[in-house]
Design a protein around this motif. Structure first.
Motif, PDB file in Angstrom:
ATOM      1  N   GLY A 354       0.785  -1.239   0.000  1.00 41.98           N
ATOM      2  CA  GLY A 354       0.000   0.000   0.000  1.00 41.98           C
ATOM      3  C   GLY A 354       0.809   1.277   0.000  1.00 41.98           C
ATOM      4  O   GLY A 354       0.675   2.131  -0.878  1.00 41.98           O
ATOM      5  N   ASP A 355       1.708   1.436   1.008  1.00 44.26           N
ATOM      6  CA  ASP A 355       2.519   2.651   1.080  1.00 44.26           C
ATOM      7  C   ASP A 355       3.440   2.766  -0.124  1.00 44.26           C
ATOM      8  O   ASP A 355       3.727   3.874  -0.592  1.00 44.26           O
ATOM      9  N   THR A 356       3.909   1.633  -0.609  1.00 42.76           N
ATOM     10  CA  THR A 356       4.825   1.647  -1.748  1.00 42.76           C
ATOM     11  C   THR A 356       4.145   2.200  -2.987  1.00 42.76           C
ATOM     12  O   THR A 356       4.691   3.069  -3.681  1.00 42.76           O
ATOM     13  N   VAL A 357       2.966   1.702  -3.271  1.00 42.47           N
ATOM     14  CA  VAL A 357       2.233   2.165  -4.449  1.00 42.47           C
ATOM     15  C   VAL A 357       1.943   3.651  -4.328  1.00 42.47           C
ATOM     16  O   VAL A 357       2.129   4.419  -5.283  1.00 42.47           O
ATOM     17  N   ALA A 358       1.516   4.080  -3.138  1.00 41.16           N
ATOM     18  CA  ALA A 358       1.233   5.500  -2.922  1.00 41.16           C
ATOM     19  C   ALA A 358       2.488   6.344  -3.111  1.00 41.16           C
ATOM     20  O   ALA A 358       2.453   7.404  -3.754  1.00 41.16           O
ATOM     21  N   ALA A 359       3.618   5.872  -2.578  1.00 40.91           N
ATOM     22  CA  ALA A 359       4.863   6.636  -2.678  1.00 40.91           C
ATOM     23  C   ALA A 359       5.344   6.715  -4.120  1.00 40.91           C
ATOM     24  O   ALA A 359       5.788   7.774  -4.586  1.00 40.91           O
ATOM     25  N   LEU A 360       5.270   5.600  -4.853  1.00 39.49           N
ATOM     26  CA  LEU A 360       5.742   5.601  -6.236  1.00 39.49           C
ATOM     27  C   LEU A 360       4.820   6.419  -7.137  1.00 39.49           C
ATOM     28  O   LEU A 360       5.279   7.079  -8.074  1.00 39.49           O
ATOM     29  N   ASN A 361       3.533   6.390  -6.856  1.00 39.97           N
ATOM     30  CA  ASN A 361       2.612   7.241  -7.612  1.00 39.97           C
ATOM     31  C   ASN A 361       2.900   8.713  -7.332  1.00 39.97           C
ATOM     32  O   ASN A 361       2.906   9.550  -8.247  1.00 39.97           O
ATOM     33  N   LYS A 362       3.143   9.023  -6.078  1.00 36.70           N
ATOM     34  CA  LYS A 362       3.419  10.406  -5.679  1.00 36.70           C
ATOM     35  C   LYS A 362       4.704  10.915  -6.345  1.00 36.70           C
ATOM     36  O   LYS A 362       4.806  12.077  -6.725  1.00 36.70           O
ATOM     37  N   SER A 363       5.677  10.016  -6.503  1.00 43.18           N
ATOM     38  CA  SER A 363       6.954  10.408  -7.100  1.00 43.18           C
ATOM     39  C   SER A 363       6.877  10.575  -8.615  1.00 43.18           C
ATOM     40  O   SER A 363       7.774  11.158  -9.224  1.00 43.18           O
ATOM     41  N   GLY A 364       5.814  10.034  -9.213  1.00 44.45           N
ATOM     42  CA  GLY A 364       5.683  10.065 -10.661  1.00 44.45           C
ATOM     43  C   GLY A 364       6.469   8.984 -11.363  1.00 44.45           C
ATOM     44  O   GLY A 364       6.529   8.938 -12.599  1.00 44.45           O
ATOM     45  N   ALA A 365       7.060   8.067 -10.591  1.00 48.20           N
ATOM     46  CA  ALA A 365       7.920   7.033 -11.170  1.00 48.20           C
ATOM     47  C   ALA A 365       7.173   5.738 -11.497  1.00 48.20           C
ATOM     48  O   ALA A 365       7.676   4.913 -12.252  1.00 48.20           O
ATOM     49  N   ALA A 366       5.986   5.566 -10.931  1.00 45.44           N
ATOM     50  CA  ALA A 366       5.292   4.280 -11.038  1.00 45.44           C
ATOM     51  C   ALA A 366       5.084   3.831 -12.479  1.00 45.44           C
ATOM     52  O   ALA A 366       5.235   2.641 -12.798  1.00 45.44           O
ATOM     53  N   ALA A 367       4.756   4.756 -13.360  1.00 44.57           N
ATOM     54  CA  ALA A 367       4.435   4.389 -14.744  1.00 44.57           C
ATOM     55  C   ALA A 367       5.601   3.730 -15.463  1.00 44.57           C
ATOM     56  O   ALA A 367       5.396   2.975 -16.423  1.00 44.57           O
TER      57      ALA A 367
END
Length: 396
Positions: A354-367
């Motif tokens: 959960g926190d990981t997905v939120a953090a990576l989305n927030k960073s803009g790196a998830a995509a």
């Protein structure tokens, strides 16, 4: 892994019981985030294309084994119809005469959603009679709910053993990504494990030590490891009673040939709030009245070098208190480095929790990551090396 996919199944003219996870957030009677619904669309469309009739099974909330109108899956119908681009039929039960009549009335090309499986006490107990009642409705079983695969429930485990079974497209993608990350990965492998407490991730750390070449520890967990090495951390979050355990993990890592990476420098502040005055100091120089809230730039540079030297990355947990700027800096910078290496074809990157997905989305790196798992508990249990009942039931 020996499990079948949609490509292995004959579905023409058959009723396909499709277990999905559409346990989505709802406010004032409407779905506020349809991400999970969007992710099942490829599986539903492929079943329709193969001539099958999709009948969706799902849970919603925690109704404690009895019907609760406040937790009816009917609330998801508008979002489902919008995602699929067609009407979706609904039945007020997932077994019995109501469900059977709805299945019998389903025409080719139509989709049916059955009511919340957890309205029956036998669901979470994996009751064989409930699983059989579900099986009586269909010809083929497809599990596309990896996020529920760590639970041995009637609709995730029992049912899979009663009908020809396979993985849906989302489940298939999850399993392939996880196999690529820890099953037969390209080496060297680096894992990032962050979060508040070592005590909640002992199984995870224990399993990873024997499987990865590098282990980056961040967040509050890193403070506990610093304490274990005799380093003072001021008022920082740390589990001082876990110091012996942390030292044992360090020893085990050394014996396994796994290099553990702890912060070299730290960002400290006197209070935890947005824009709080902060400073960067060496890892061993935290002032007594301050708390560690992020890793420093020297640490990020070292992490980035490690990423560049590896071929596979598994990420679970942030490096600092990412929810509040500027303490999201290390997580954002390391995530961007991983994303860039992935985009260049130099790194296979898999992340989840959960926190990981939120953090990576927030960073803009998830995509740019190879794969982001939204499975939560199932992803963590897989990282811990545990068997997932919903996956095991699909094995041939």
């Amino acid at each position: 892994m020996a499990w079948k996919t949609l490509d292995d199944m004959d579905m023409a003219g058959k009723t396909v019981l499709l277990r999905v996870d559409i346990n989505v957030p709802v406010e004032e009677g409407r779905v506020t985030d349809a991400t999970r619904i969007d992710k099942i669309v490829p599986t539903v469309r492929d079943i329709l294309a193969k001539g099958g009739k999709p009948v969706l099974l799902a849970h919603f909330g925690r109704p404690k084994g009895k019907p609760d109108p406040a937790m009816s899956l009917a609330v998801t119908l508008p979002a489902l119809e919008a995602a699929l681009g067609q009407p979706v039929r609904f039945a007020g039960d997932c077994v019995g005469e109501t469900a059977a009549a709805a299945v019998a009335a389903l025409a080719p090309g139509e989709v049916l959603l059955l009511e919340n499986t957890r309205f029956h006490a036998g669901e979470e107990k994996n009751d064989p009679a409930l699983a059989q009642a579900m099986a009586d409705l269909g010809d083929v079983y497809v599990n596309d709910a990896f996020s529920a695969a760590h639970r041995a429930h009637a609709s995730t485990e029992g049912l899979a053993r009663l009908l020809p079974a396979c993985a849906g497209r989302l489940m298939e993608a999850e399993l392939k990504a996880l196999e690529a990350a820890l099953g037969t990965p390209e080496r060297p492998v680096v894992a990032v494990v962050g979060g508040a407490k070592v005590s909640t991730k002992l199984d995870l750390l224990g399993n990873l030590l024997g499987k990865v070449d590098h282990l980056v520890i961040g967040g509050g967990m890193a403070n506990t490891f610093l304490v274990a090495q005799g380093i003072e951390v001021g008022k920082s979050l740390a589990e001082r009673d876990m110091a012996d355990t942390a030292r044992a993990i360090l020893d085990k890592a050394g014996a396994a040939g796994c290099t553990i990476h702890l912060p070299l420098d730290i960002v400290v502040a006197r209070e935890f709030k947005a824009g709080a005055p902060c400073e960067t100091v060496a890892a061993g120089a935290c002032p007594p009245d301050a708390m560690i809230l992020d890793a420093g730039p020297e640490t990020v540079a070292a992490i980035t070098r490690t990423f560049a030297a590896c071929r596979t990355l598994i990420w679970n947990g942030p490096l600092g208190a990412f929810e509040i700027a500027p303490f999201d800096t290390a997580t954002n910078a390391a995530a961007k480095a991983a994303a860039d290496l992935t985009a260049e074809g130099r790194l296979v990157s898999v992340a989840g929790g959960g926190d990981t997905v939120a953090a990576l989305n927030k960073s803009g790196a998830a995509a740019s990551f190879t794969f982001i798992s939204t499975a939560g508990g199932a992803f963590l249990e897989w990282m811990e090396g545990k068997d997932l009942p919903g996956v095991a039931a699909l094995m041939t």
